[in-house]
Design an enzyme around this catalytic site. Structure first.
Site, PDB file in Angstrom:
ATOM      1  N   ASN A 245       8.369 -12.294   7.234  1.00  0.00           N
ATOM      2  CA  ASN A 245       8.501 -11.339   6.131  1.00  0.00           C
ATOM      3  C   ASN A 245       9.356 -10.172   6.618  1.00  0.00           C
ATOM      4  O   ASN A 245       8.896  -9.343   7.404  1.00  0.00           O
ATOM      5  CB  ASN A 245       7.090 -10.867   5.727  1.00  0.00           C
ATOM      6  CG  ASN A 245       7.121  -9.761   4.693  1.00  0.00           C
ATOM      7  OD1 ASN A 245       8.174  -9.438   4.143  1.00  0.00           O
ATOM      8  ND2 ASN A 245       5.967  -9.170   4.423  1.00  0.00           N
TER       9      ASN A 245
ATOM     10  N   LYS B 157      10.490  -7.698   4.984  1.00  0.00           N
ATOM     11  CA  LYS B 157      10.198  -6.439   4.281  1.00  0.00           C
ATOM     12  C   LYS B 157      11.505  -5.729   3.888  1.00  0.00           C
ATOM     13  O   LYS B 157      12.477  -6.392   3.568  1.00  0.00           O
ATOM     14  CB  LYS B 157       9.299  -5.566   5.155  1.00  0.00           C
ATOM     15  CG  LYS B 157       8.040  -6.340   5.594  1.00  0.00           C
ATOM     16  CD  LYS B 157       6.976  -5.491   6.178  1.00  0.00           C
ATOM     17  CE  LYS B 157       5.799  -6.378   6.586  1.00  0.00           C
ATOM     18  NZ  LYS B 157       4.669  -5.644   7.081  1.00  0.00           N
TER      19      LYS B 157
ATOM     20  N   HIS C 185       1.027  -9.157  -1.431  1.00  0.00           N
ATOM     21  CA  HIS C 185       1.081  -8.530  -0.110  1.00  0.00           C
ATOM     22  C   HIS C 185       0.398  -7.169  -0.185  1.00  0.00           C
ATOM     23  O   HIS C 185       0.531  -6.451  -1.184  1.00  0.00           O
ATOM     24  CB  HIS C 185       2.530  -8.374   0.354  1.00  0.00           C
ATOM     25  CG  HIS C 185       2.617  -7.995   1.806  1.00  0.00           C
ATOM     26  ND1 HIS C 185       2.399  -6.713   2.227  1.00  0.00           N
ATOM     27  CD2 HIS C 185       2.821  -8.728   2.924  1.00  0.00           C
ATOM     28  CE1 HIS C 185       2.490  -6.660   3.559  1.00  0.00           C
ATOM     29  NE2 HIS C 185       2.752  -7.887   3.999  1.00  0.00           N
TER      30      HIS C 185
ATOM     31  N   GLU D 285       1.067  -4.395   1.035  1.00  0.00           N
ATOM     32  CA  GLU D 285       1.921  -3.229   0.814  1.00  0.00           C
ATOM     33  C   GLU D 285       2.228  -3.043  -0.672  1.00  0.00           C
ATOM     34  O   GLU D 285       2.536  -1.941  -1.119  1.00  0.00           O
ATOM     35  CB  GLU D 285       3.205  -3.370   1.657  1.00  0.00           C
ATOM     36  CG  GLU D 285       2.909  -3.080   3.121  1.00  0.00           C
ATOM     37  CD  GLU D 285       3.800  -3.791   4.112  1.00  0.00           C
ATOM     38  OE1 GLU D 285       4.865  -4.307   3.732  1.00  0.00           O
ATOM     39  OE2 GLU D 285       3.414  -3.832   5.299  1.00  0.00           O
TER      40      GLU D 285
ATOM     41  N   GLU E 153      -4.342 -11.545   5.692  1.00  0.00           N
ATOM     42  CA  GLU E 153      -3.675 -10.438   6.370  1.00  0.00           C
ATOM     43  C   GLU E 153      -4.555  -9.194   6.312  1.00  0.00           C
ATOM     44  O   GLU E 153      -4.485  -8.419   5.343  1.00  0.00           O
ATOM     45  CB  GLU E 153      -2.335 -10.127   5.686  1.00  0.00           C
ATOM     46  CG  GLU E 153      -1.320 -11.242   5.779  1.00  0.00           C
ATOM     47  CD  GLU E 153       0.096 -10.698   5.779  1.00  0.00           C
ATOM     48  OE1 GLU E 153       0.839 -11.000   6.716  1.00  0.00           O
ATOM     49  OE2 GLU E 153       0.453  -9.947   4.866  1.00  0.00           O
TER      50      GLU E 153
ATOM     51  N   GLY F 235       1.311  -4.288  11.118  1.00  0.00           N
ATOM     52  CA  GLY F 235       2.221  -3.295  11.685  1.00  0.00           C
ATOM     53  C   GLY F 235       1.555  -2.288  12.609  1.00  0.00           C
ATOM     54  O   GLY F 235       2.144  -1.259  12.936  1.00  0.00           O
TER      55      GLY F 235
ATOM     56  N   SER G 108       0.358  -8.210  12.969  1.00  0.00           N
ATOM     57  CA  SER G 108       0.732  -7.988  14.368  1.00  0.00           C
ATOM     58  C   SER G 108       0.776  -9.266  15.207  1.00  0.00           C
ATOM     59  O   SER G 108       0.430  -9.255  16.388  1.00  0.00           O
ATOM     60  CB  SER G 108      -0.191  -6.940  15.012  1.00  0.00           C
ATOM     61  OG  SER G 108      -0.056  -5.695  14.347  1.00  0.00           O
TER      62      SER G 108
HETATM   63  P1  PGA Z   1       3.325  -7.382  10.958  1.00  0.00           P
HETATM   64  O1  PGA Z   1       3.387  -7.627   9.377  1.00  0.00           O
HETATM   65  O2  PGA Z   1       3.515  -8.730  11.622  1.00  0.00           O
HETATM   66  O3  PGA Z   1       4.434  -6.437  11.250  1.00  0.00           O
HETATM   67  O4  PGA Z   1       1.971  -6.822  11.262  1.00  0.00           O
HETATM   68  C1  PGA Z   1       2.804  -8.752   8.779  1.00  0.00           C
HETATM   69  C2  PGA Z   1       3.013  -8.733   7.297  1.00  0.00           C
HETATM   70  O5  PGA Z   1       2.935  -7.668   6.677  1.00  0.00           O
HETATM   71  O6  PGA Z   1       3.237  -9.792   6.677  1.00  0.00           O
END
Ligand code: PGA
Length: 259
Positions: A11, A13, A105, A107, A177, A183, A222
């Protein structure tokens, strides 16, 4: 039950430029193509404006005609078409060569206040148009601390099951997730993730046992080259949805190799 083909998804982003996205896609496609068979499914999710350029790079790299790296979008509209400024429809994504689309997601759930109901409608729209929805669910840190993880993920999944029914999950992918792991560098332990994955698979089984056995459930939060192997060793973790580490071709390939 382990003959589910693993998936490693990146992803991207809201990162990168047209040039860097094309370079990243080129590096991935070239390597996975060379590495040949026995690989997991690899999917990348670039930002909308980079989809077409990435598709062209992937197609060029794949002489056999089928993409070794599949293409997905990070979101889609619940609407078919029309006066919806800024929205992108399922058909537009199909036109750009997308096979997959992320829905729900965290976010978007948190930052853009997408409700469980809206996410369910996006899932329905995607599946109905032949896109493979990758449904993301996960709890926040206060929710985990309050021991509400199961309640939250089952509520998020339940909204989709209620609107779409279990059969619509036939081609879908699930992603657990935990919001506190995204992140942050704080990965869920393999055992923590496995526990939630079992719960999610069990919930799907209540509506369709066959689909539950086959559905791929990815872990995201992560994931990197160092922790991927231990996570993927769990029986119900069928791969990863990778954010930060997917922006670095070498690191992402280490994760693919861990499968
Ligand atoms: P990350 O993000 O691997 O940077 O923690 C995962 C995601 O949001 O899909």
């Amino acid at each position: 039950m382990t003959d589910r083909r693993r998936i490693v998804a990146g992803n991207w982003k809201m990162h990168g430029s047209l040039v860097s996205a094309s370079e990243l896609a080129g590096a991935l496609a070239a390597t996975t193509h060379e590495a040949g068979r026995g690989l997991p499914e690899v999917i990348v999710f670039p930002p909308f404006p980079h989809l077409d350029a990435v598709r062209r790079v992937l197609e060029e790299a794949e002489s056999a005609g089928t993409l070794a790296v599949q293409l997905g979008a990070q979101d889609l509209s619940i609407h078919e078409q029309g006066a919806h400024t800024g929205e992108v429809s399922a058909d537009m994504l199909l036109d750009c060569g997308c096979s997959h689309v992320l829905v729900g997601h965290s976010e978007r759930r948190t930052g853009l206040r997408e409700s469980d109901e809206l996410v369910a409608r996006k899932f329905h729209r995607a599946a109905d148009h032949g896109l493979i929805p990758v449904l993301c669910v996960g709890e926040t840190l206060p929710e985990r601390r309050a021991e509400r993880t199961a309640e939250v993920v089952l509520r998020q999944l339940g909204a989709v099951l209620e609107l779409c029914g279990g059969n619509m999950f036939e081609r879908a992918v699930l992603a657990y997730e935990p919001v506190w792991a995204i992140g942050t560098g704080h990965t869920a332990t393999p055992e923590q993730a496995q526990q939630v994955h079992t719960l999610l698979r069990g919930e799907i089984a209540r509506t369709n046992a066959k689909i539950a056995v086959g559905i791929r459930i990815l872990y995201g939060g992560s994931v990197n080259g160092a922790n991927a192997a231990a996570l993927f060793a769990q029986p119900d973790i069928d791969g990863g949805l990778v954010g930060g580490a997917s922006l670095d071709a070498k690191e992402f390939l280490r994760i693919i190799a861990a499968v």
